[in-house]
Scaffold this active site. Structure first.
Site, PDB file in Angstrom:
ATOM      1  N   LEU A 257       6.448   0.378   9.085  1.00  0.00           N
ATOM      2  CA  LEU A 257       6.472   0.285   7.784  1.00  0.00           C
ATOM      3  C   LEU A 257       7.555  -0.048   6.790  1.00  0.00           C
ATOM      4  O   LEU A 257       7.863   0.491   6.653  1.00  0.00           O
ATOM      5  CB  LEU A 257       5.370   0.843   6.544  1.00  0.00           C
ATOM      6  CG  LEU A 257       5.004   0.234   4.892  1.00  0.00           C
ATOM      7  CD1 LEU A 257       4.375  -0.996   5.480  1.00  0.00           C
ATOM      8  CD2 LEU A 257       4.548   1.022   4.526  1.00  0.00           C
ATOM      9  N   ASP A 258       7.424  -1.877   6.572  1.00  0.00           N
ATOM     10  CA  ASP A 258       8.552  -2.409   5.854  1.00  0.00           C
ATOM     11  C   ASP A 258       9.950  -2.215   6.549  1.00  0.00           C
ATOM     12  O   ASP A 258      11.540  -2.040   5.720  1.00  0.00           O
ATOM     13  CB  ASP A 258       8.502  -2.332   4.437  1.00  0.00           C
ATOM     14  CG  ASP A 258       8.091  -2.415   4.161  1.00  0.00           C
ATOM     15  OD1 ASP A 258       7.239  -3.148   4.602  1.00  0.00           O
ATOM     16  OD2 ASP A 258       7.298  -1.294   2.904  1.00  0.00           O
ATOM     17  N   ALA A 259       9.799  -1.460   7.886  1.00  0.00           N
ATOM     18  CA  ALA A 259      11.319  -0.967   8.835  1.00  0.00           C
ATOM     19  C   ALA A 259      12.023  -2.428  10.246  1.00  0.00           C
ATOM     20  O   ALA A 259      12.216  -1.784  10.434  1.00  0.00           O
ATOM     21  CB  ALA A 259      11.302  -0.008   9.435  1.00  0.00           C
TER      22      ALA A 259
END
Length: 314
Positions: A257-259
């Protein structure tokens, strides 16, 4: 051949000509070429000679080779006469170079001749990023064709977004998500034939299975308050804490997530003089600008994957 022009090689490895692309005449078109291969001597010379030998004029060449890894990355921008250098011949020429240097990636694009990128935009309740993309498309600032907008949030017929979509004949698909059903099968079907997806503040996590089955790039945006302020209403959390910098990050979507690899980031100062409403407006403005710029850079072949979780952005 290369025309005489004032030019320079800057510190970032960019060669630029001050000759305007339009100076060559109305018959000239702009071509873009990005290249990634094992580093060795003569790559730039081969690419520039290929362009010049076909009567093309180079306007911009960006080159990057990491210090600790012998990998060559480049992006070239040039003008050419399609009568002297037909599109099919151009593909063959760059394919020859690709084989010569065992390239991992070699992409050539002529925006005025090639089909525009087809995208689907996924959004939830917030409109600011979606609206900015729609207006960028309408004004011709984004070289894309938006095939549809998909949302897990229902919008009333008389809202600004729905009126815009209806006026331009763009379909809107409302797919409510509940009880763990993220409607990924329907999204995959609607996204069939697209070149990439854009998440314009789409507040659902796409599964690894979805990413694998879609198999193409997905660009996301999130506020730059992460990871300090997670959960509900992060802007208020940051406001209450008294932060002095806010930002936004646009990145490729991965299972984590969001990486994913970062494409674009923007920041802005805030102070004690900013109330919560001003704080939120500044944050949303950064988000929409950051996402639109990331999409534009991607379409202009400025973004290349670098290492496992980084990007080269020319």
């Amino acid at each position: 051949m290369l025309r005489k022009a004032s030019k320079f090689l800057n510190r970032s490895g960019s060669w630029r000509s001050f000759v305007s692309p339009k100076a060559a005449g109305d018959s000239q078109l702009t071509g873009l070429h990005v290249f990634q291969c094992p580093d060795r001597t003569g790559i730039v010379a081969k690419i520039t000679d290929c362009i010049a030998s076909r009567g093309g004029n180079i306007h911009d060449v960006d080159v990057f080779v990491p210090e600790n890894k012998p990998v060559f990355y480049s992006r070239s921008e040039f003008t050419f006469d399609p009568q002297r250098w037909p599109r099919s011949v151009m593909d063959d020429d760059f394919l020859t170079i690709s084989k010569t240097f065992c390239a991992e990636k070699s992409i050539v694009r002529v925006p005025d001749l090639d089909p525009r990128y087809k995208i689907a935009v996924l959004a939830s309740k917030l409109d600011h990023c979606l609206i900015d993309l729609l207006y960028g498309w309408q004004e011709g600032k984004l070289p894309v064709d938006i095939v549809c907008v998909i949302s897990n949030h229902e919008r009333a017929p008389n809202t600004h977004v729905m009126r815009f979509l209806e006026r331009h004949g763009l379909p809107y698909y409302y797919l409510p998500t509940k009880n763990g059903n993220k409607r990924e099968e329907e999204i995959l079907e609607l996204a069939r034939g697209t070149d990439f997806l854009v998440l314009a503040r789409y507040m659902q996590i796409l599964s690894g299975n979805f990413l694998e089955r879609y198999g193409k790039d997905i660009i996301n945006i999130h506020h730059g308050l992460l990871p300090s302020f997670k959960g509900g209403n992060p802007s208020k959390q940051a406001f209450d804490t008294g932060v002095k910098l806010i930002g936004a990050t646009s990145h490729f979507v991965t299972e984590e997530l969001d990486a994913g690899p970062i494409i674009e980031q923007m920041v802005e100062r805030v102070s004690h003089r900013d109330n919560l409403r001003c704080f939120v407006l500044k944050s949303e403005n950064l988000e929409k600008q950051c996402l639109t710029k990331a999409v534009k850079s991607y379409c202009e072949l400025r973004v290349l994957n670098y290492d496992q979780n980084k990007t080269v952005v020319f």
